[in-house]
Design a protein around this motif. Structure first.
Motif, PDB file in Angstrom:
ATOM      1  N   VAL A   1      31.928   1.100 -40.043  1.00  0.00           N
ATOM      2  CA  VAL A   1      33.257   0.813 -39.507  1.00  0.00           C
ATOM      3  C   VAL A   1      34.142   2.029 -39.791  1.00  0.00           C
ATOM      4  CG1 VAL A   1      34.163  -0.338 -41.572  1.00  0.00           C
ATOM      5  CG2 VAL A   1      35.036  -0.988 -39.345  1.00  0.00           C
ATOM      6  N   SER A   2      35.096   2.265 -38.923  1.00  0.00           N
ATOM      7  CA  SER A   2      35.997   3.403 -39.086  1.00  0.00           C
ATOM      8  C   SER A   2      36.961   3.136 -40.243  1.00  0.00           C
ATOM      9  CB  SER A   2      36.793   3.624 -37.801  1.00  0.00           C
ATOM     10  OG  SER A   2      37.739   4.630 -37.989  1.00  0.00           O
ATOM     11  N   SER A   3      36.974   4.040 -41.219  1.00  0.00           N
ATOM     12  CA  SER A   3      37.819   3.833 -42.397  1.00  0.00           C
ATOM     13  C   SER A   3      39.304   3.878 -42.049  1.00  0.00           C
ATOM     14  CB  SER A   3      37.500   4.861 -43.474  1.00  0.00           C
ATOM     15  OG  SER A   3      37.798   6.161 -43.025  1.00  0.00           O
ATOM     16  N   SER A   4      39.669   4.611 -41.014  1.00  0.00           N
ATOM     17  CA  SER A   4      41.082   4.723 -40.651  1.00  0.00           C
ATOM     18  C   SER A   4      41.617   3.453 -39.984  1.00  0.00           C
ATOM     19  CB  SER A   4      41.298   5.914 -39.719  1.00  0.00           C
ATOM     20  OG  SER A   4      40.592   5.730 -38.513  1.00  0.00           O
ATOM     21  N   ARG A   5      40.740   2.565 -39.554  1.00  0.00           N
ATOM     22  CA  ARG A   5      41.161   1.340 -38.888  1.00  0.00           C
ATOM     23  C   ARG A   5      41.261   0.142 -39.837  1.00  0.00           C
ATOM     24  NH1 ARG A   5      40.601   1.738 -33.199  1.00  0.00           N
ATOM     25  NH2 ARG A   5      42.101   0.046 -33.278  1.00  0.00           N
ATOM     26  N   ILE A   6      40.782   0.297 -41.083  1.00  0.00           N
ATOM     27  CA  ILE A   6      40.766  -0.816 -42.034  1.00  0.00           C
ATOM     28  C   ILE A   6      42.163  -1.056 -42.595  1.00  0.00           C
ATOM     29  CG2 ILE A   6      39.885  -1.605 -44.267  1.00  0.00           C
ATOM     30  CD1 ILE A   6      37.302  -0.081 -43.642  1.00  0.00           C
ATOM     31  N   VAL A   7      42.586  -2.320 -42.533  1.00  0.00           N
ATOM     32  CA  VAL A   7      43.876  -2.735 -43.080  1.00  0.00           C
ATOM     33  C   VAL A   7      43.678  -3.412 -44.427  1.00  0.00           C
ATOM     34  CG1 VAL A   7      45.868  -4.242 -42.727  1.00  0.00           C
ATOM     35  CG2 VAL A   7      44.901  -2.997 -40.801  1.00  0.00           C
ATOM     36  N   ALA A   8      42.626  -4.259 -44.530  1.00  0.00           N
ATOM     37  CA  ALA A   8      42.387  -5.006 -45.770  1.00  0.00           C
ATOM     38  C   ALA A   8      40.910  -5.325 -45.913  1.00  0.00           C
ATOM     39  CB  ALA A   8      43.191  -6.304 -45.763  1.00  0.00           C
ATOM     40  N   ILE A   9      40.489  -5.440 -47.173  1.00  0.00           N
ATOM     41  CA  ILE A   9      39.135  -5.877 -47.506  1.00  0.00           C
ATOM     42  C   ILE A   9      39.315  -7.013 -48.509  1.00  0.00           C
ATOM     43  CG2 ILE A   9      36.886  -5.217 -48.410  1.00  0.00           C
ATOM     44  CD1 ILE A   9      37.827  -2.261 -47.946  1.00  0.00           C
ATOM     45  N   VAL A  10      38.901  -8.217 -48.142  1.00  0.00           N
ATOM     46  CA  VAL A  10      39.148  -9.386 -48.981  1.00  0.00           C
ATOM     47  C   VAL A  10      37.876 -10.202 -49.183  1.00  0.00           C
ATOM     48  CG1 VAL A  10      41.587  -9.564 -48.353  1.00  0.00           C
ATOM     49  CG2 VAL A  10      39.883 -10.728 -46.980  1.00  0.00           C
ATOM     50  N   SER A  11      37.904 -11.032 -50.201  1.00  0.00           N
ATOM     51  CA  SER A  11      36.807 -11.949 -50.486  1.00  0.00           C
ATOM     52  C   SER A  11      36.889 -13.126 -49.520  1.00  0.00           C
ATOM     53  CB  SER A  11      36.921 -12.443 -51.924  1.00  0.00           C
ATOM     54  OG  SER A  11      35.998 -13.460 -52.165  1.00  0.00           O
ATOM     55  N   PRO A  12      35.751 -13.650 -49.073  1.00  0.00           N
ATOM     56  CA  PRO A  12      35.764 -14.737 -48.087  1.00  0.00           C
ATOM     57  C   PRO A  12      35.961 -16.133 -48.680  1.00  0.00           C
ATOM     58  CG  PRO A  12      33.524 -14.123 -48.564  1.00  0.00           C
ATOM     59  CD  PRO A  12      34.406 -13.166 -49.335  1.00  0.00           C
ATOM     60  N   GLU A  13      36.190 -16.230 -49.981  1.00  0.00           N
ATOM     61  CA  GLU A  13      36.216 -17.537 -50.644  1.00  0.00           C
ATOM     62  C   GLU A  13      37.499 -18.333 -50.433  1.00  0.00           C
ATOM     63  OE1 GLU A  13      33.405 -18.593 -51.922  1.00  0.00           O
ATOM     64  OE2 GLU A  13      32.546 -16.641 -51.430  1.00  0.00           O
ATOM     65  N   ALA A  14      38.628 -17.692 -50.276  1.00  0.00           N
ATOM     66  CA  ALA A  14      39.918 -18.384 -50.186  1.00  0.00           C
ATOM     67  C   ALA A  14      40.059 -19.106 -48.845  1.00  0.00           C
ATOM     68  CB  ALA A  14      41.064 -17.398 -50.370  1.00  0.00           C
ATOM     69  N   ALA A  15      40.702 -20.249 -48.871  1.00  0.00           N
ATOM     70  CA  ALA A  15      40.898 -21.046 -47.662  1.00  0.00           C
ATOM     71  C   ALA A  15      41.644 -20.283 -46.560  1.00  0.00           C
ATOM     72  CB  ALA A  15      41.616 -22.347 -48.000  1.00  0.00           C
ATOM     73  N   PRO A  16      42.702 -19.527 -46.863  1.00  0.00           N
ATOM     74  CA  PRO A  16      43.380 -18.785 -45.797  1.00  0.00           C
ATOM     75  C   PRO A  16      42.465 -17.751 -45.120  1.00  0.00           C
ATOM     76  CG  PRO A  16      44.796 -18.914 -47.720  1.00  0.00           C
ATOM     77  CD  PRO A  16      43.448 -19.429 -48.129  1.00  0.00           C
ATOM     78  N   VAL A  17      41.583 -17.152 -45.898  1.00  0.00           N
ATOM     79  CA  VAL A  17      40.644 -16.171 -45.329  1.00  0.00           C
ATOM     80  C   VAL A  17      39.640 -16.887 -44.432  1.00  0.00           C
ATOM     81  CG1 VAL A  17      38.904 -14.423 -45.853  1.00  0.00           C
ATOM     82  CG2 VAL A  17      40.962 -14.599 -47.264  1.00  0.00           C
ATOM     83  N   LYS A  18      39.193 -18.056 -44.864  1.00  0.00           N
ATOM     84  CA  LYS A  18      38.267 -18.845 -44.037  1.00  0.00           C
ATOM     85  C   LYS A  18      38.921 -19.221 -42.708  1.00  0.00           C
ATOM     86  CE  LYS A  18      35.550 -20.718 -47.834  1.00  0.00           C
ATOM     87  NZ  LYS A  18      35.114 -21.892 -48.573  1.00  0.00           N
ATOM     88  N   ARG A  19      40.213 -19.578 -42.749  1.00  0.00           N
ATOM     89  CA  ARG A  19      40.936 -19.894 -41.511  1.00  0.00           C
ATOM     90  C   ARG A  19      41.063 -18.664 -40.621  1.00  0.00           C
ATOM     91  NH1 ARG A  19      43.992 -23.198 -44.956  1.00  0.00           N
ATOM     92  NH2 ARG A  19      45.547 -21.569 -45.259  1.00  0.00           N
ATOM     93  N   MET A  20      41.335 -17.504 -41.237  1.00  0.00           N
ATOM     94  CA  MET A  20      41.450 -16.265 -40.483  1.00  0.00           C
ATOM     95  C   MET A  20      40.127 -15.937 -39.790  1.00  0.00           C
ATOM     96  SD  MET A  20      42.547 -12.469 -41.830  1.00  0.00           S
ATOM     97  CE  MET A  20      41.306 -12.532 -43.104  1.00  0.00           C
TER      98      MET A  20
END
Length: 89
Positions: A12-31
């Protein structure tokens, strides 16, 4: 454009990355589910357990099978050394 290895040969292009997060949280699962519903999800986990969710500036969501810390470390190494990270996760 600098490409970062996000595991198992996926980049993936490093310049396009906004965030790197863990998939465990409910808001991330919704996203992730919203991205799937809108056709904006890229599953780069190769059938393995998702350990990192990468959000891009184009609102694409990328699933990776490597730890968020590993992806961040690869980005930092590329920025500091000006080289590609080739370690597989």
């Amino acid at each position: 454009m600098r490409l970062i290895n996000i595991g198992y040969g996926n980049m993936v292009s490093s310049s396009r990355i906004v965030a790197i997060v863990s998939p465990e949280a409910a808001p991330v699962k919704r996203m992730v589910q919203n991205a799937r519903d809108n056709g904006m999800l890229i599953d780069a986990s190769c059938g393995r357990k998702t350990k990192a969710v990468i959000v891009t500036d184009s609102d694409h969501v990328v699933l990776s099978a490597v730890q968020p810390e590993t992806v961040a470390h690869r980005i930092n190494n590329t920025e500091n050394n000006g080289e590609e990270s080739v370690n597989e996760g």
